[in-house]
Design an enzyme around this catalytic site. Structure first.
Site, PDB file in Angstrom:
ATOM      1  N   GLU A 198       0.800  -1.223   0.000  1.00  0.00           N
ATOM      2  CA  GLU A 198       0.000   0.000   0.000  1.00  0.00           C
ATOM      3  C   GLU A 198       0.838   1.281   0.000  1.00  0.00           C
ATOM      4  OE1 GLU A 198      -3.993  -1.917   2.062  1.00  0.00           O
ATOM      5  OE2 GLU A 198      -2.934  -0.325   3.133  1.00  0.00           O
ATOM      6  N   GLU A 249      -5.893  -8.131  -0.308  1.00  0.00           N
ATOM      7  CA  GLU A 249      -6.568  -7.869   0.969  1.00  0.00           C
ATOM      8  C   GLU A 249      -8.016  -7.513   0.695  1.00  0.00           C
ATOM      9  OE1 GLU A 249      -4.935  -4.981   3.660  1.00  0.00           O
ATOM     10  OE2 GLU A 249      -2.874  -5.695   3.378  1.00  0.00           O
TER      11      GLU A 249
END
Length: 442
Positions: free
Chosen positions: A168, A352
């Site tokens: 991320e 995710e």
């Protein structure tokens, strides 16, 4: 409550997994790990709920065998874990043998259980010694990260199934340097621009190092958030596109196109490091897959003030315990958009997806039907994309277990497994049992 899908509904090579991160579960006080900027961020009053930290977390450092048994018992194929830079290199540069030994044991333990190890090198725990040198604002961070990559993957790279450099990039850069919500807690547009570019440069450097080690199945993991205008006005549409460019397209464009979106250059161009364009070839070298972390959408409205001149507006959809709207169509959007606009035939993984739920432990069990419904709806969105020919190759649930949820401490529970943070007892929730049944091999 059960899932509406089973393993037989997917191609034979489709991978189901679950994910964690080092600082959130391991217990950073153990095994000779060095101080990180998250330790100092958590030690600063007001930064973390209840002044909690990751010193003990779930004590995965000592309980990893029990935890890997849970992964295997859930009938997962893949375990996505991260390695801690400060565990392997406490001062960011010199190796801690205990740290390498831990990840050696972890990978061997996964292979012994028939699980595929999916490694992420960095999930936000920067060694404090490197933060003192400017951290992600310093161009040298890419070289330092390359050295860390060589150290950890020189030890386990021969046995991991897949690897990605940085989890991320938006969180590492924008959330942490512009919004100040994560370590190092800055609110500085110049620091943000440099961190965003240096995160991309570190991604490229680490990828190059792993290729030189002979590794394959290397990817990139970006978090994506659906940006929708708060109303029908042209100005709301404009700022929603700006939000999308900052959050989603900046990192995808850098990695897969070797360029940054004009909407971002408009605001950050004057603050990017000199000669940044010369780094794009290294940043955009080929990867073997792209990982998408997806949770929610945001409604975006114009706001007064300097660029980017936008604000999030509360939306009408049902929300998770994080206050995030539940919007499965956003996952379908991103799978189709990323394949169409950025990656083509490159395999995609949902690396995710999950929710914080109001879990209640009653008689030793957690009946988390809301989490089952959330995952079920998002898997249905994934199956829509798959049916349309999008090359989706896997789906990983966040998270295996309840853990340290960064600035929110231990209150927000994302796990398939309940953790008592006093006794550290693990108790699989209803969602875990339902997934284990859905993923059972006939």
């Amino acid at each position: 409550m059960n899932f509406s899908f089973s393993r037989s509904d997917f191609p034979a090579d489709f991978q189901f997994g679950t994910a964690t991160s080092a600082y959130q579960i391991e217990g950073h006080a153990f095994g000779g790990a060095g101080e990180t900027h998250w330790d100092s961020f958590a030690a600063t009053p007001g930064n973390v709920a209840k002044a909690e930290n990751g010193a003990r977390a779930c004590d995965h450092y000592h309980r990893w065998e029990e935890d890997l048994d849970l992964v295997a018992g859930g009938n997962f194929d893949v375990y996505r874990f991260s390695t801690s830079w400060a565990r392997v290199m406490p001062d960011g540069m010199n190796i801690n043998p205990e740290g390498l030994d831990f990840y050696d044991r972890l990978v061997d333990g996964l292979l012994e259980r028939g699980l595929k190890p999916a490694a992420t090198l960095y999930h936000w725990e920067l060694p404090s010694a490197l933060a003192d040198l400017g951290g992600w604002r310093n161009r040298d961070v890419a070289r330092w990260f390359g050295d860390f990559t060589a150290a950890i993957m020189g030890r386990i790279g021969d046995r991991v199934w897949s690897a990605a450099p940085i989890n991320e990039p938006w969180c590492v850069s924008w959330l942490s340097h512009f919004l100040g919500a994560h370590a190092p807690g800055l609110r500085d547009i110049r620091a943000t621009a440099r961190a965003m570019h240096h995160v991309m440069l570190a991604h490229g450097t680490a990828t190059q190092v792993m290729r030189e080690l002979g590794m394959s199945n290397l990817g990139a993991v970006c978090n994506l958030e659906y940006a929708q205008p708060a109303d029908q006005s042209a100005e709301a549409g404009r700022v929603a596109r700006t939000y999308d460019a900052i959050y989603n397209r900046f990192f995808l464009s850098g990695i897969f196109k070797g360029e940054y979106p004009e909407e971002v250059i408009e605001g950050l161009g004057d603050h990017l490091p000199e000669g940044w364009q010369d780094d794009m070839a290294l940043i955009s070298q080929p990867v073997d897959w792209c990982g998408l972390n997806y949770y929610t959408r945001k409604l975006i409205a114009p706001a007064p003030g300097p660029w980017p001149g936008l604000a999030e507006v509360d939306g009408p959809l049902p929300k998770t315990e994080m206050g995030w709207e539940i919007f499965p169509d956003g996952l379908y959007h991103f799978l189709t958009m990323v394949a169409r606009d950025f990656t083509g035939d490159t395999p995609l993984f949902v690396t995710e997806n999950g929710m914080a739920a109001p879990d209640r432990l009653e008689n030793g069990a957690v009946q988390d039907d809301d989490r089952i419904a959330y995952v079920d709806a998002h898997v249905a969105a994934l199956r829509r994309a798959l049916a349309e020919g999008v090359p989706v190759k896997g789906y990983y649930v966040w998270s295996l277990m309840d853990n340290f949820e960064w600035a929110l401490g231990y209150d927000k529970r994302f796990g398939l497994v309940h953790v008592d943070f006093d006794s550290l007892e693990r108790r699989p929730k209803a969602s875990y049992h339902a997934l284990s049944a859905a993923l059972a091999r006939s």
